[in-house]
Design a protein around this motif. Structure first.
Motif, PDB file in Angstrom:
ATOM      1  N   ASP A   1       0.838  -1.210   0.000  1.00  0.00           N
ATOM      2  CA  ASP A   1       0.000   0.000   0.000  1.00  0.00           C
ATOM      3  C   ASP A   1       0.866   1.250   0.000  1.00  0.00           C
ATOM      4  O   ASP A   1       0.584   2.231  -0.692  1.00  0.00           O
ATOM      5  CB  ASP A   1      -0.931   0.009   1.220  1.00  0.00           C
ATOM      6  CG  ASP A   1      -2.014  -1.060   1.104  1.00  0.00           C
ATOM      7  OD1 ASP A   1      -2.243  -1.532  -0.033  1.00  0.00           O
ATOM      8  OD2 ASP A   1      -2.606  -1.423   2.146  1.00  0.00           O
ATOM      9  N   LYS A   2       1.951   1.194   0.811  1.00  0.00           N
ATOM     10  CA  LYS A   2       2.841   2.363   0.874  1.00  0.00           C
ATOM     11  C   LYS A   2       3.520   2.583  -0.463  1.00  0.00           C
ATOM     12  O   LYS A   2       3.691   3.713  -0.918  1.00  0.00           O
ATOM     13  CB  LYS A   2       3.882   2.167   1.976  1.00  0.00           C
ATOM     14  CG  LYS A   2       3.297   2.278   3.384  1.00  0.00           C
ATOM     15  CD  LYS A   2       4.369   2.037   4.447  1.00  0.00           C
ATOM     16  CE  LYS A   2       3.774   2.127   5.849  1.00  0.00           C
ATOM     17  NZ  LYS A   2       4.790   1.852   6.898  1.00  0.00           N
ATOM     18  N   ASP A   3       3.925   1.494  -1.117  1.00  0.00           N
ATOM     19  CA  ASP A   3       4.559   1.620  -2.423  1.00  0.00           C
ATOM     20  C   ASP A   3       3.585   2.213  -3.438  1.00  0.00           C
ATOM     21  O   ASP A   3       3.966   3.022  -4.284  1.00  0.00           O
ATOM     22  CB  ASP A   3       5.046   0.265  -2.927  1.00  0.00           C
ATOM     23  CG  ASP A   3       6.262  -0.223  -2.136  1.00  0.00           C
ATOM     24  OD1 ASP A   3       6.914   0.622  -1.500  1.00  0.00           O
ATOM     25  OD2 ASP A   3       6.539  -1.440  -2.160  1.00  0.00           O
ATOM     26  N   GLU A   4       2.306   1.807  -3.331  1.00  0.00           N
ATOM     27  CA  GLU A   4       1.308   2.344  -4.249  1.00  0.00           C
ATOM     28  C   GLU A   4       1.046   3.813  -3.986  1.00  0.00           C
ATOM     29  O   GLU A   4       0.712   4.568  -4.888  1.00  0.00           O
ATOM     30  CB  GLU A   4       0.012   1.528  -4.131  1.00  0.00           C
ATOM     31  CG  GLU A   4       0.150   0.103  -4.674  1.00  0.00           C
ATOM     32  CD  GLU A   4      -1.107  -0.712  -4.425  1.00  0.00           C
ATOM     33  OE1 GLU A   4      -2.036  -0.168  -3.790  1.00  0.00           O
ATOM     34  OE2 GLU A   4      -1.156  -1.877  -4.855  1.00  0.00           O
ATOM     35  N   ASP A   5       1.186   4.241  -2.708  1.00  0.00           N
ATOM     36  CA  ASP A   5       0.966   5.653  -2.383  1.00  0.00           C
ATOM     37  C   ASP A   5       2.082   6.548  -2.894  1.00  0.00           C
ATOM     38  O   ASP A   5       1.882   7.744  -3.095  1.00  0.00           O
ATOM     39  CB  ASP A   5       0.845   5.830  -0.855  1.00  0.00           C
ATOM     40  CG  ASP A   5      -0.452   5.232  -0.327  1.00  0.00           C
ATOM     41  OD1 ASP A   5      -1.367   5.049  -1.153  1.00  0.00           O
ATOM     42  OD2 ASP A   5      -0.524   4.951   0.880  1.00  0.00           O
ATOM     43  N   LYS A   6       3.281   5.986  -3.077  1.00  0.00           N
ATOM     44  CA  LYS A   6       4.389   6.801  -3.554  1.00  0.00           C
ATOM     45  C   LYS A   6       4.135   7.225  -4.989  1.00  0.00           C
ATOM     46  O   LYS A   6       3.785   6.401  -5.836  1.00  0.00           O
ATOM     47  CB  LYS A   6       5.694   6.012  -3.461  1.00  0.00           C
ATOM     48  CG  LYS A   6       6.153   5.719  -2.040  1.00  0.00           C
ATOM     49  CD  LYS A   6       7.454   4.929  -2.043  1.00  0.00           C
ATOM     50  CE  LYS A   6       7.909   4.625  -0.617  1.00  0.00           C
ATOM     51  NZ  LYS A   6       9.150   3.811  -0.608  1.00  0.00           N
ATOM     52  N   PRO A   7       4.322   8.541  -5.307  1.00  0.00           N
ATOM     53  CA  PRO A   7       4.091   8.989  -6.679  1.00  0.00           C
ATOM     54  C   PRO A   7       5.118   8.392  -7.631  1.00  0.00           C
ATOM     55  O   PRO A   7       6.303   8.291  -7.312  1.00  0.00           O
ATOM     56  CB  PRO A   7       4.249  10.517  -6.584  1.00  0.00           C
ATOM     57  CG  PRO A   7       5.086  10.737  -5.366  1.00  0.00           C
ATOM     58  CD  PRO A   7       4.731   9.629  -4.422  1.00  0.00           C
ATOM     59  N   THR A   8       4.663   7.971  -8.789  1.00  0.00           N
ATOM     60  CA  THR A   8       5.546   7.441  -9.812  1.00  0.00           C
ATOM     61  C   THR A   8       6.041   8.584 -10.679  1.00  0.00           C
ATOM     62  O   THR A   8       5.254   9.405 -11.137  1.00  0.00           O
ATOM     63  CB  THR A   8       4.804   6.406 -10.678  1.00  0.00           C
ATOM     64  OG1 THR A   8       4.320   5.359  -9.834  1.00  0.00           O
ATOM     65  CG2 THR A   8       5.733   5.836 -11.732  1.00  0.00           C
ATOM     66  N   LEU A   9       7.349   8.653 -10.885  1.00  0.00           N
ATOM     67  CA  LEU A   9       7.916   9.724 -11.679  1.00  0.00           C
ATOM     68  C   LEU A   9       7.949   9.335 -13.145  1.00  0.00           C
ATOM     69  O   LEU A   9       8.285   8.210 -13.514  1.00  0.00           O
ATOM     70  CB  LEU A   9       9.336  10.044 -11.205  1.00  0.00           C
ATOM     71  CG  LEU A   9       9.467  10.700  -9.826  1.00  0.00           C
ATOM     72  CD1 LEU A   9      10.934  10.910  -9.485  1.00  0.00           C
ATOM     73  CD2 LEU A   9       8.722  12.032  -9.788  1.00  0.00           C
ATOM     74  N   VAL A  10       7.573  10.268 -13.985  1.00  0.00           N
ATOM     75  CA  VAL A  10       7.695  10.118 -15.430  1.00  0.00           C
ATOM     76  C   VAL A  10       8.534  11.284 -15.924  1.00  0.00           C
ATOM     77  O   VAL A  10       8.597  12.335 -15.296  1.00  0.00           O
ATOM     78  CB  VAL A  10       6.321  10.095 -16.127  1.00  0.00           C
ATOM     79  CG1 VAL A  10       5.527   8.878 -15.709  1.00  0.00           C
ATOM     80  CG2 VAL A  10       5.533  11.370 -15.817  1.00  0.00           C
ATOM     81  N   GLY A  11       9.206  11.114 -17.024  1.00  0.00           N
ATOM     82  CA  GLY A  11      10.078  12.177 -17.511  1.00  0.00           C
ATOM     83  C   GLY A  11      10.319  12.078 -18.986  1.00  0.00           C
ATOM     84  O   GLY A  11       9.806  11.194 -19.674  1.00  0.00           O
ATOM     85  N   GLY A  12      11.133  13.008 -19.463  1.00  0.00           N
ATOM     86  CA  GLY A  12      11.428  13.064 -20.878  1.00  0.00           C
ATOM     87  C   GLY A  12      11.384  14.497 -21.367  1.00  0.00           C
ATOM     88  O   GLY A  12      11.766  15.425 -20.656  1.00  0.00           O
TER      89      GLY A  12
ATOM     90  N   ASP B   1       0.514  12.455 -11.273  1.00  0.00           N
ATOM     91  CA  ASP B   1      -0.639  13.329 -11.065  1.00  0.00           C
ATOM     92  C   ASP B   1      -0.340  14.783 -11.423  1.00  0.00           C
ATOM     93  O   ASP B   1      -1.223  15.636 -11.355  1.00  0.00           O
ATOM     94  CB  ASP B   1      -1.135  13.244  -9.617  1.00  0.00           C
ATOM     95  CG  ASP B   1      -0.057  13.599  -8.593  1.00  0.00           C
ATOM     96  OD1 ASP B   1       1.014  14.111  -8.992  1.00  0.00           O
ATOM     97  OD2 ASP B   1      -0.279  13.356  -7.386  1.00  0.00           O
ATOM     98  N   GLY B   2       0.914  15.098 -11.793  1.00  0.00           N
ATOM     99  CA  GLY B   2       1.273  16.449 -12.198  1.00  0.00           C
ATOM    100  C   GLY B   2       1.509  17.424 -11.071  1.00  0.00           C
ATOM    101  O   GLY B   2       1.823  18.590 -11.316  1.00  0.00           O
ATOM    102  N   ASN B   3       1.402  16.966  -9.816  1.00  0.00           N
ATOM    103  CA  ASN B   3       1.552  17.882  -8.677  1.00  0.00           C
ATOM    104  C   ASN B   3       3.012  18.257  -8.405  1.00  0.00           C
ATOM    105  O   ASN B   3       3.270  19.277  -7.769  1.00  0.00           O
ATOM    106  CB  ASN B   3       0.942  17.267  -7.421  1.00  0.00           C
ATOM    107  CG  ASN B   3      -0.571  17.256  -7.473  1.00  0.00           C
ATOM    108  OD1 ASN B   3      -1.179  18.109  -8.126  1.00  0.00           O
ATOM    109  ND2 ASN B   3      -1.195  16.293  -6.804  1.00  0.00           N
TER     110      ASN B   3
END
Length: 399
Positions: free
Chosen positions: A29-40, A53-55
């Protein structure tokens, strides 16, 4: 045998005690709560890392103008620089997309110094606040980035009247037909880290667009992408600034490698200005006019200054090739008899991938009258006396 099999299953994780399974589920659950980073890279954010989520956003950027520019004053070659601007940028948002930050440095005018460092909070387009060291809003032209303007550099007349970058607070907002800015600033020189005691300047600007929001900077047709721009768009600005600041000169000390700020005394001023921007598909017209009343340092008498500039351009091939002209006039002091400045400029622009990559070939002819008595009257003169010619070939890079 059954006990041995059970023990092996627990040991291998195939069968775990209830507490262990609960810990594993909490960890998931904690891993799912961590925001996933995307980049490029994309057109809006450049090179960046961003939460899904763009925050949270962190982007790095660069605004650079590399140039070859022979300069001649009354027929004699003058020294020239290799860069119009060279600005690394770190920007993004934190916690919410409408809490933004921006920090940029200037490398083209050594030594290195802080250009901007600000935070913006704008929960809705109509109301926002900006705090920190920032560009002051007098002049819509000066408020655009170098990649958003038509010519290699900002207009000489706009530079002359602009109140520069300063430390302070700006209230601003954008609506369908109105863009406004109101700010108060410390009236301190750009390269200083402290505010000047007892000094201040105020700025206000309102840009009205009766036909809706104008396009991208001074390149609306070129930057319209696959969209077809409206056949006509007109906007205009009313603006003003005033304050009490220290008139300063910057002397570079090559031994120490630093700029020394020389304060010449208190300068009081009040400036009013207007602009007009007309966009008609491939054709654009833009101009500004200023009048200012100045109380200079020391015993010099008050004087009135007037300046104006206009430019027009036409994109004659696809959204790539563009030709433009700019005319400028400055009367630094109406009271002085011989101080006028005239500038004529013509340019051919090749916008390979605007605003990221562009080449600009510009010719400029400028004449500054002798301005006898300007120093005694504490009237700043924009350029050296005489006739100046220059040819600029500039590569613009921005992301």
């Amino acid at each position: 045998m059954r006990f041995a099999a059970f023990f092996a299953a627990v040991s291998s994780g195939l069968l775990a005690p209830a507490e262990s399974r609960a810990d594993d589920e909490d960890s998931k659950d904690k891993d799912e709560d961590k925001p996933t980073l995307v980049g490029g890279f994309d057109e809006k954010n450049g090179f960046h890392l961003q939460s899904e989520d763009g925050n949270y956003l962190l982007a790095i950027g660069l605004q650079a103008g590399y140039k070859l520019e022979p300069v001649f004053l009354d027929g004699k070659a003058e020294s020239r620089t290799a860069f119009s601007f060279l600005r690394p940028i770190m920007r993004g948002n934190i916690y919410r997309p409408w809490i933004r930050f921006w920090t940029s440095l200037e490398l083209a005018d050594p030594p290195l110094y802080l250009l901007d460092s600000l935070v913006e909070i704008q929960p809705i387009d109509a109301v926002g606040v900006r705090a920190g060291q920032q560009y002051t809003p007098l002049s819509r032209h000066e408020s655009w980035g170098p990649q958003q303007i038509l010519f290699p550099e900002f207009a000489t007349i706009a530079n002359y009247y602009w109140t520069g970058r300063d430390k302070g607070v700006t209230l601003f907002g954008t609506m369908e037909r109105l863009e406004y800015y109101v700010g108060i600033y410390s009236g301190s020189p750009l390269r200083t880290v402290t505010s000047e005691a007892g000094k201040f300047q105020l700025n206000a600007r309102a840009t009205i667009s009766p036909m809706g929001k104008p396009g991208y900077g001074e390149l609306p047709y070129i930057m319209s992408g696959d969209k077809e721009p409206p056949p006509l768009n007109v906007s205009f600005t009313l603006q003003g600034a005033g304050g009490e600041v220290n008139q300063v000169k910057e002397n570079f000390n090559p031994e120490a490698g630093i700029f020394q700020i020389l304060r010449e005394g208190t300068r009081r001023f009040a400036t009013g200005g207007v602009d007009l921007f007309i966009q008609a598909r491939r054709f654009n017209f833009f101009g500004e006019a200023y009048i200012s009343r100045i109380d200079p340092p020391g015993t010099a008498a008050n004087y009135t200054s007037f300046g104006a500039w206009v430019q027009a351009d036409y994109c004659f091939y696809k959204k790539i090739l563009d030709a433009g002209v700019r005319l400028s006039y400055l009367n630094p002091s109406i009271e002085l008899p011989d101080d006028l400045l005239y500038i004529v400029e013509a340019q051919l622009g090749w916008f390979v991938n605007a605003p990221h990559l562009a080449f600009k070939l510009r010719y400029q002819l400028a004449h500054q009258q002798e301005a006898a008595g300007a120093e005694a009257a504490a009237v700043p003169i924009a350029t050296k006396a005489g006739t100046t010619q220059l040819v600029t070939l500039q590569l613009n890079l921005a992301f």
